[in-house]
Write an enzyme that holds these catalytic residues in place. Structure first.
Site, PDB file in Angstrom:
ATOM      1  N   HIS A 117      52.785  52.191  55.233  1.00 53.00           N
ATOM      2  CA  HIS A 117      53.017  53.246  54.246  1.00 53.00           C
ATOM      3  C   HIS A 117      53.718  54.459  54.844  1.00 53.00           C
ATOM      4  O   HIS A 117      53.494  54.841  55.990  1.00 53.00           O
ATOM      5  CB  HIS A 117      51.690  53.681  53.623  1.00 53.00           C
ATOM      6  CG  HIS A 117      50.703  54.219  54.626  1.00 53.00           C
ATOM      7  ND1 HIS A 117      50.673  55.545  55.010  1.00 53.00           N
ATOM      8  CD2 HIS A 117      49.722  53.611  55.327  1.00 53.00           C
ATOM      9  CE1 HIS A 117      49.709  55.729  55.887  1.00 53.00           C
ATOM     10  NE2 HIS A 117      49.117  54.564  56.103  1.00 53.00           N
ATOM     11  N   ASP A 118      54.604  55.040  54.047  1.00 50.14           N
ATOM     12  CA  ASP A 118      55.265  56.313  54.356  1.00 50.14           C
ATOM     13  C   ASP A 118      56.191  56.261  55.570  1.00 50.14           C
ATOM     14  O   ASP A 118      56.564  57.303  56.115  1.00 50.14           O
ATOM     15  CB  ASP A 118      54.229  57.440  54.560  1.00 50.14           C
ATOM     16  CG  ASP A 118      53.294  57.588  53.377  1.00 50.14           C
ATOM     17  OD1 ASP A 118      53.760  58.020  52.315  1.00 50.14           O
ATOM     18  OD2 ASP A 118      52.098  57.248  53.508  1.00 50.14           O
ATOM     19  N   GLY A 135      51.463  53.758  59.780  1.00 50.43           N
ATOM     20  CA  GLY A 135      51.830  54.733  58.771  1.00 50.43           C
ATOM     21  C   GLY A 135      52.599  55.921  59.322  1.00 50.43           C
ATOM     22  O   GLY A 135      52.332  56.401  60.427  1.00 50.43           O
TER      23      GLY A 135
END
Length: 254
Positions: A117-118, A135
């Protein structure tokens, strides 16, 4: 060109020449642009896939972040044109912090590689088998991440770098370098990569001089930076800005 066994959510936007294989599931909030080919048993949701991408069987793109703070907020994965995702590749969408995971153009993700994520992944990046970015990782253009490499959350890998197989990256890796080892350390410059990127002899020489000043001159880092930032080289300026913006600190030679 959509196999009769594929399941397509009614909200998905799929351009007319996209190919979708057997038993693939296209979930909600998906956009797939022209020329993209998707194999069998893939799963895609909450994602925008660029033109002429290739997604192999059993890849999983746009699934929820593996983050205990995530509570179903709206977010997405964005994949640039021409990117290849081989078997069992996984891309997680963003959390509420940035709401997006971004993968650039013409990247190549080998089997079972993972982008969490991200993350922000640049153009022309290669991630080999079983490599994983945690992340909020940032990977610069033209980086090569070898097999079984793990990148710590919030770490950055600079443009034009190459990491040795099995490296564990916990600090930032400055542009145009090689890094190796558990708790990765720098191992010189990625000269082959710089030549392949058609960097001029003058630029390569400037980067060599900057590397020697940073790590072989025995100057304090702040003094070494003050010295090399006088360089007119664009590549050296990239290195200077990368170091100055580092939050985790930079890896150094052993």
């Amino acid at each position: 060109m959509i196999h009769k066994t594929a399941i397509i959510d009614r909200t998905a936007i799929i351009e007319s020449d996209v190919e979708i294989g057997a038993y693939t599931v296209i979930g909600e909030n998906v956009k797939i642009k022209s020329g993209t080919v998707i194999g069998s048993n893939a799963y895609i949701e909450c994602a925008e896939i660029g033109k002429n991408c290739k997604i192999y069987n059993s890849a999983s793109i746009g699934t929820p972040p593996q983050n205990l703070c995530y509570n179903g907020e709206s977010s997405k994965v964005y994949v640039g044109d021409g990117t290849v995702m081989r078997e069992f590749v996984t891309f997680n969408r963003g959390t509420k912090k940035t709401e997006k995971t971004i993968v650039g153009k013409n990247c190549y993700f080998m089997a079972s590689s993972h982008v969490a994520h991200d993350c922000r992944v640049g153009d022309n990046v290669v991630m080999a088998n079983y490599s994983a970015a945690a992340g909020h990782v940032e990977i610069g253009d033209d980086a090569f991440i070898s097999a079984n490499v793990g990148i710590h959350q919030f770490a950055r890998v600079g443009k034009g770098t190459m990491t040795g197989s099995g490296a564990a990256i916990s600090m930032d890796i400055i542009p145009y370098t090689l890094c190796v080892g558990y708790r990765a350390v720098l191992n010189g410059l990625n000269l082959v990569g710089m030549k392949r990127r058609k960097m001029s002899a003058e630029e390569i020489a400037a980067v060599k001089d900057a590397y020697r000043t940073l790590f072989m001159s025995k100057l304090l880092l702040k003094d070494a930076l003050a010295k090399i930032e006088q360089s007119m080289s664009v590549c050296v300026q990239e290195i200077v800005e990368f170091i100055k913006s580092s939050q985790r600190g930079i890896a150094r030679p052993e």
